[in-house]
Design an enzyme around this catalytic site. Structure first.
Site, PDB file in Angstrom:
ATOM      1  N   LEU A 114     -18.618  26.601 -20.982  1.00 36.18           N
ATOM      2  CA  LEU A 114     -18.554  25.436 -21.866  1.00 36.18           C
ATOM      3  C   LEU A 114     -19.346  25.559 -23.166  1.00 36.18           C
ATOM      4  O   LEU A 114     -20.100  24.653 -23.544  1.00 36.18           O
ATOM      5  CB  LEU A 114     -19.015  24.175 -21.106  1.00 36.18           C
ATOM      6  N   CYS A 150     -15.021  21.674 -14.314  1.00 33.74           N
ATOM      7  CA  CYS A 150     -15.204  23.039 -14.782  1.00 33.74           C
ATOM      8  C   CYS A 150     -15.966  23.833 -13.732  1.00 33.74           C
ATOM      9  O   CYS A 150     -17.032  23.430 -13.296  1.00 33.74           O
ATOM     10  CB  CYS A 150     -15.987  23.050 -16.082  1.00 33.74           C
ATOM     11  N   LYS A 186      -9.487  15.051 -15.762  1.00 37.14           N
ATOM     12  CA  LYS A 186      -8.989  16.391 -15.425  1.00 37.14           C
ATOM     13  C   LYS A 186      -9.599  16.849 -14.118  1.00 37.14           C
ATOM     14  O   LYS A 186     -10.818  16.906 -13.964  1.00 37.14           O
ATOM     15  CB  LYS A 186      -9.324  17.367 -16.550  1.00 37.14           C
ATOM     16  N   GLY A 221      -0.832  27.854 -15.863  1.00 40.98           N
ATOM     17  CA  GLY A 221       0.128  28.948 -15.818  1.00 40.98           C
ATOM     18  C   GLY A 221       1.433  28.726 -16.549  1.00 40.98           C
ATOM     19  O   GLY A 221       2.352  29.529 -16.406  1.00 40.98           O
TER      20      GLY A 221
HETATM   21  C1  FMN Z   1     -10.864  30.656 -22.239  1.00 37.83           C
HETATM   22  C2  FMN Z   1     -10.708  29.367 -21.512  1.00 37.83           C
HETATM   23  C3  FMN Z   1     -11.542  28.306 -21.790  1.00 37.83           C
HETATM   24  C4  FMN Z   1     -11.421  27.096 -21.122  1.00 37.83           C
HETATM   25  N1  FMN Z   1     -12.237  26.056 -21.438  1.00 37.83           N
HETATM   26  C5  FMN Z   1     -12.035  24.833 -20.875  1.00 37.83           C
HETATM   27  C6  FMN Z   1     -12.786  23.703 -21.264  1.00 37.83           C
HETATM   28  O1  FMN Z   1     -13.624  23.762 -22.148  1.00 37.83           O
HETATM   29  N2  FMN Z   1     -12.532  22.524 -20.653  1.00 37.83           N
HETATM   30  C7  FMN Z   1     -11.585  22.387 -19.677  1.00 37.83           C
HETATM   31  O2  FMN Z   1     -11.384  21.285 -19.169  1.00 37.83           O
HETATM   32  N3  FMN Z   1     -10.840  23.451 -19.281  1.00 37.83           N
HETATM   33  C8  FMN Z   1     -11.055  24.673 -19.854  1.00 37.83           C
HETATM   34  N4  FMN Z   1     -10.282  25.736 -19.472  1.00 37.83           N
HETATM   35  C9  FMN Z   1      -9.251  25.530 -18.459  1.00 37.83           C
HETATM   36  C10 FMN Z   1      -7.912  25.234 -19.133  1.00 37.83           C
HETATM   37  O3  FMN Z   1      -7.988  24.051 -19.882  1.00 37.83           O
HETATM   38  C11 FMN Z   1      -6.808  25.108 -18.100  1.00 37.83           C
HETATM   39  O4  FMN Z   1      -7.114  24.056 -17.214  1.00 37.83           O
HETATM   40  C12 FMN Z   1      -6.620  26.367 -17.290  1.00 37.83           C
HETATM   41  O5  FMN Z   1      -6.835  27.506 -18.085  1.00 37.83           O
HETATM   42  C13 FMN Z   1      -5.245  26.441 -16.637  1.00 37.83           C
HETATM   43  O6  FMN Z   1      -4.213  26.490 -17.585  1.00 37.83           O
HETATM   44  P1  FMN Z   1      -3.534  27.869 -18.078  1.00 37.83           P
HETATM   45  O7  FMN Z   1      -3.141  28.604 -16.836  1.00 37.83           O
HETATM   46  O8  FMN Z   1      -2.368  27.442 -18.900  1.00 37.83           O
HETATM   47  O9  FMN Z   1      -4.562  28.604 -18.850  1.00 37.83           O
HETATM   48  C14 FMN Z   1     -10.422  26.959 -20.125  1.00 37.83           C
HETATM   49  C15 FMN Z   1      -9.578  28.029 -19.840  1.00 37.83           C
HETATM   50  C16 FMN Z   1      -9.690  29.222 -20.510  1.00 37.83           C
HETATM   51  C17 FMN Z   1      -8.772  30.353 -20.169  1.00 37.83           C
END
Ligand code: FMN
Ligand code: FAD
Ligand code: FAD
Ligand code: FMN
Ligand code: FES
Ligand code: FES
Lengths: 305, 268, 305, 268
Positions: C75, C130, C165, C244
């Site tokens: 974060l 998180c 979330k 995903g």
């Molecule tokens: C590099 C990175 C940083 C992330 N930072 C946050 C964040 O600050 N807050 C949050 O709620 N989720 C964060 N996530 C989670 C994403 O918002 C998301 O829930 C998760 O990656 C699943 O989606 P995706 O498979 O499309 O990446 C982060 C994910 C990645 C890969």
């Protein structure tokens, strides 16, 4: 030529190497299990056996997704009673057998533990983590109380090593493992599958007849490794790693994170039963090239700083 | 994408083969490059997913399955209309291996359509197979016209003698082997027929490849539900050769796994 | 040529289409977010903002595994206060902004909710899921009590739509969602990442400096779809699907399972910011070809039998 | 395997370039097929993972990075012994694009090694670049011998005049452009140097590609920590052309994101 030995001691069990099949994968008969042993597995694990024969869920019971498969077999099994002869057949050939089983009540857990012990199994694996059957069918570990009762009952009903197989679908896997440990479990198998779903956009329906199933294969590996890592930091009894092992490198990863043995399921689809030999050869080469003398030397090694 | 992943295909054509047997044509890339003898899993949403051999492979990219209505899933499949959609995954299993220069194919019931792509492939490879087409009676003969069109040597055999040879296909086979000096046998059909044919072949020392059926769930060799001895019909089969057949003679024709994994008797 | 509209209404918010970036993905500045909006996103989500600026964990903070990535950014964020101007800059251009935030106390949640509301955000997204920061840093939803208090506090501090979330690392995601719903949440974002680990067998060390991180990408999708499915069956407020999404088909899958909008994170790595356009075009084509009149028509459609 | 996945490589050779600058050679398939200007992430377990440009590409499969010791991670890297292991992933970013027939390369400090593979590639493509090699003083000049070996037109420029042209590389560049009618500029080095060079180029209407640095975490364009304006150094860069540079002139040389995402001043 003398080769480094892969033999391990797992909760009192002496195995020629640290590999097994995962419960439910090619464990429907002694013939299938014997083939796995002949292909190189250190021990074999039966399909999870219940009190009654079960047909499992209707098809489709498996669906392919990126990085793995989702299955909702629904614990089909011919019953523990039926399987006694199968276990005897394996024991007649000196094959180490881990009997996986599940039940819906403490009485049944006790009963099954004793008949599987009598049949000659070398260890018991309590499956209280299958995502594919409702709560009424099988006690969930997420429920601390059931886990405590089940472990205690099985512990009392059998003199064999008892492994408790945990689900990764919990906020804190250590909690359940500690309960199992405190109540006499000799080892933790980590992990079962992740609850998952696949839907078809043309027919606009979930693909599995049971809608929800369990995700296994490579996609599960990082989660399984995390679970093994956390368990190794928090419990004393040995851990059997399971989840996405597809190459020898994966097996070494589990060992380094703290597993004393590993199970292989989904990867047998792509790599065939020959995978046991490949994984064992890979582990051996790794140990030799890095100057280790046995599997034990690397168990949990990644925790040292 | 992997062939194990579900695809949804449109049924392009439906052909009635017999009172309770229908062929469904569809287009799918994986299926059109299958080997003869391979099968697919057909998903009928809300009902079931069942194994079906491919009865057409690779003719202008069109594939087909030929289904006998024996229960809920097959009945619904047989009622499918052109334009409707079904799910498929696969092809799975090993398929037949071309061996011998004087092969004979023996098909019974819905085993016949599974041999049709094999016969085509042999012809393309310059091999002229004999083909024994068996059924209870003349009305149940499948693919007769299609086979006649491509084969010089099609022998019809019905249990009741309503067309061609009267008696079991295995008896018919006995004669043919002598007559034609056949050097390999490919068969697909009811289990008892396969057993008779295999015994006949063993007596005469001829190599067999037989396509077997067991209860298929995963179709990829994981769940063990399709076990026969140490083998899995879905992965080690569905085609088994003489060596493997010998290894499972204590089950073949006698016992099969039911969906719970218990061995139950095979229909006589 | 008149084209089918992808516009959706999400908890009172009118969006031109149902796509957003996932929190923490390219949300470090108004410039980055503006680029996402220009690339086609229906709304943009900020990096999760806290009370204090945070550098996050030391590198390595990301590692690639089969089917996805594991991140333990920890974060990092410039603080909500700092980000006020960024939000204003976005609002000056009429870009719909979802402000994601986290805190370590109810006071901070209240404070942050009110300054982000003042800054002009269109909606708030509470990140209490998180996996990359300890309990002291951010309230975990697995803890029912905190979830209740946090939702209630934010609800009271702001008039904006509030999305909560959730993490998939729980035994029962519905439980948390219901608590959020009962305490005034206007929507649920499902899901955050799965706790995971990667280890290197040559150096025999976990790769992430924080050891454990969160798995995202294709490997997460079947788990996320399952969560959305379960939520749709059990709550009334809209669901924002996340996990995903890499192709338009994935987005349609989430919609069919019950999501009213979707977020895209990891896939932007391989497909670039152009992905928003591709996904939207794909959804539009799908709707047109299947005779639907809008996105709403297919939300949850796979639940009908 | 994807290039984003970590590999562990053995350091095959270490070469001291200056008092606090070392080149580490290793073998890695992905790196040896990188484009000039791309960078990798170097993992020093228990310490950090940091971005490093490739200073050798594809010479008999050997790659290298050239590291100036400026903090903990770089200090430990500079102390690496032959045979020790480091983790790498990548290569990442866009790399340089070959443009123009009379290019000039301007390198300052540890920006020089990143230009070496570019110069080699130009020569292979039949282009003979000019190269301005800049540093504070003669002792800090990097890759002087290696560049001299391959280039006809190497101009040395030191701030203190201890070797070659006395003054900033950008001043040196001004003269060269006039003299040689250069039609494109490639540069890598301290940010203020890049700013001067870019301004010089803009005045003379010459196209620039400049390699920039920002705080890199994910290196794959997800986390946004390497942001400069709407761009990500790790994915849209590290090489930016004149058009992009113009778009970030309000930040370039003035402001950069710190690891928390706040804009802080750039060192003057
Ligand atoms: C590099 C990175 C940083 C992330 N930072 C946050 C964040 O600050 N807050 C949050 O709620 N989720 C964060 N996530 C989670 C994403 O918002 C998301 O829930 C998760 O990656 C699943 O989606 P995706 O498979 O499309 O990446 C982060 C994910 C990645 C890969
Ligand atoms: C490799 C293979 C290829 C086959 N090819 C063909 C073919 O080309 N044409 C054809 O008509 N039939 C074929 N079958 C048989 C076909 O799969 C069954 O007839 C069908 O599954 C029956 O389903 P149902 O719901 O209509 O009948 P049910 O009433 O469910 O069952 C009727 C019979 O079919 C068997 N059966 C049901 N489900 C399965 C299953 N998942 N796997 C295996 N057997 C099952 C039952 O055990 C029972 O004996 C094949 C079977 C296998 C294993
Ligand atoms: C694309 C790119 C290519 C680079 N190529 C080279 C090269 O070829 N040779 C070379 O010597 N240096 C190069 N650098 C700079 C190098 O990454 C930093 O000097 C190094 O990270 C410092 O780490 P440290 O722990 O030794 O120092 P610290 O004490 O941690 O920091 C010293 C300085 O380095 C910066 N820095 C630290 N970590 C990072 C990071 N993850 N990303 C970016 N900057 C960081 C800090 O902001 C600070 O300004 C490159 C940087 C980038 C972005
Ligand atoms: C087809 C199939 C059937 C399974 N059946 C069982 C079972 O009966 N009991 C059980 O404890 N786990 C069962 N599992 C879970 C596996 O034992 C294992 O925990 C999981 O698949 C993860 O390992 P893998 O990724 O190597 O497959 C089954 C998995 C699959 C794929
Ligand atoms: S159906 Fe053959 S192993 Fe599962
Ligand atoms: S370092 Fe993460 S976006 Fe560039």
């Amino acid at each position: 030529m003398s080769q480094l030995s892969l033999a391990v001691e797992l909760a009192g069990l002496g195995l020629r190497n640290p590999t097994m099949n995962a419960a439910g994968v090619l464990g429907m008969s002694s013939y299938q299990l014997k083939r796995l042993y002949e292909s190189g597995a250190g021990a074999v694990v039966t399909k999870s056996l219940g009190r009654q024969p079960r047909n499992g869920h209707p098809n489709p019971t498996i669906v392919f997704v990126e990085g793995g498969v989702i299955n909702s077999m629904g614990l089909p099994n011919p019953s523990a009673e039926y399987f006694r002869d199968e276990i005897k057949r394996l024991k007649a050939e000196n094959i180490p057998v881990v009997a996986s089983f599940f039940a819906a009540s403490i009485e049944d857990f006790t009963y099954l533990a004793s008949i599987l012990t009598d049949a000659g199994a070398d260890a018991l694996e309590i499956n209280c983590s299958c995502p594919n059957v409702g709560r009424e069918k099988c006690m969930l570990e997420a429920d601390r109380e059931s886990l405590e009762k089940v472990t205690k009952a099985v512990r009392e009903a059998s003199s064999l090593p008892v492994f408790v197989k945990l689900t990764p679908n919990v906020a804190n896997i250590v909690e359940g493992a500690k309960i199992a440990e405190e109540n006499g479990a000799d080892g933790i198998t980590a992990v079962n599958t992740l609850k998952a779903l696949a839907v078809d956009i043309d027919l606009r329906k979930p693909i599995l007849s049971n809608i929800i199933g369990g995700l296994s294969g490579p996609a599960l590996k990082p989660v399984a490794l995390r679970c093994v890592w956390e368990l190794f930091e928090n419990i004393e009894i040995p851990i059997i790693g399971c989840g996405g092992v597809s190459y020898w490198r994966d097996a070494v990863e589990f060992l380094l994170c703290g597993a004393s043995a590993i199970q292989i399921g989904t990867a047998l689809m792509d790599h065939g039963v020959e995978l046991f030999k490949e994984v064992n050869e890979g582990i051996r080469r790794y140990l030799e090239e890095n100057g280790f003398r046995g599997v034990k030397d690397i168990v949990g090694l990644a925790h040292e700083t | 994408m992997r062939r194990e992943v579900h695809r949804v295909v449109k049924v392009e054509e439906v052909k009635q083969e017999a009172k309770d047997v229908f062929t469904l044509y569809f287009k799918d890339n994986f299926c059109s490059s299958a080997s003869p003898g391979q099968f697919i899993m057909v998903w009928i949403p809300g009902v079931d997913e069942i194994p079906m051999s491919l009865s057409t492979i690779n003719q202008k990219g069109v594939s087909s399955i030929t289904v006998r209505s024996v229960g809920e899933a097959t009945r619904i499949l047989c009622e499918t209309k052109v334009g409707e959609k079904i799910g498929v995954r696969g092809p799975f299993g090993n398929g037949f291996t071309l061996k011998g220069s004087k092969p004979v194919l023996v098909g019974g019931g819905t085993g016949v359509p599974a041999l049709y792509p094999l016969a085509s492939k042999m012809l393309i490879s310059g091999i002229k197979p004999s083909f024994i087409l068996g059924a209870r009676n003349a009305e149940q003969l499948l693919f007769k016209d299609r086979l006649q069109e491509i084969l010089d040597d099609l022998i019809i055999s019905t249990d009741d003698g309503s067309l061609g040879f009267k008696g079991y296909a295995s008896e018919c086979l006995g004669r043919l082997i002598l007559e034609k000096k056949c050097d390999s046998i490919y068969t697909c059909g009811p289990e008892q027929m396969i057993v008779s044919i295999f015994k006949e072949a063993e007596r005469r020392n001829i190599f067999v490849q037989a396509s077997l059926e067991r209860y298929v769930k995963c179709a990829v060799g994981l769940c063990g539900s399709c076990g026969i001895g140490p083998f899995r019909v879905c992965k080690d089969g569905p085609v088994f050769d003489s060596i493997s057949l010998r290894a499972v003679m204590n089950e073949l024709g006698f016992k099969k796994m039911d969906p719970s994994g218990r061995l139950i008797p095979v229909e006589k």
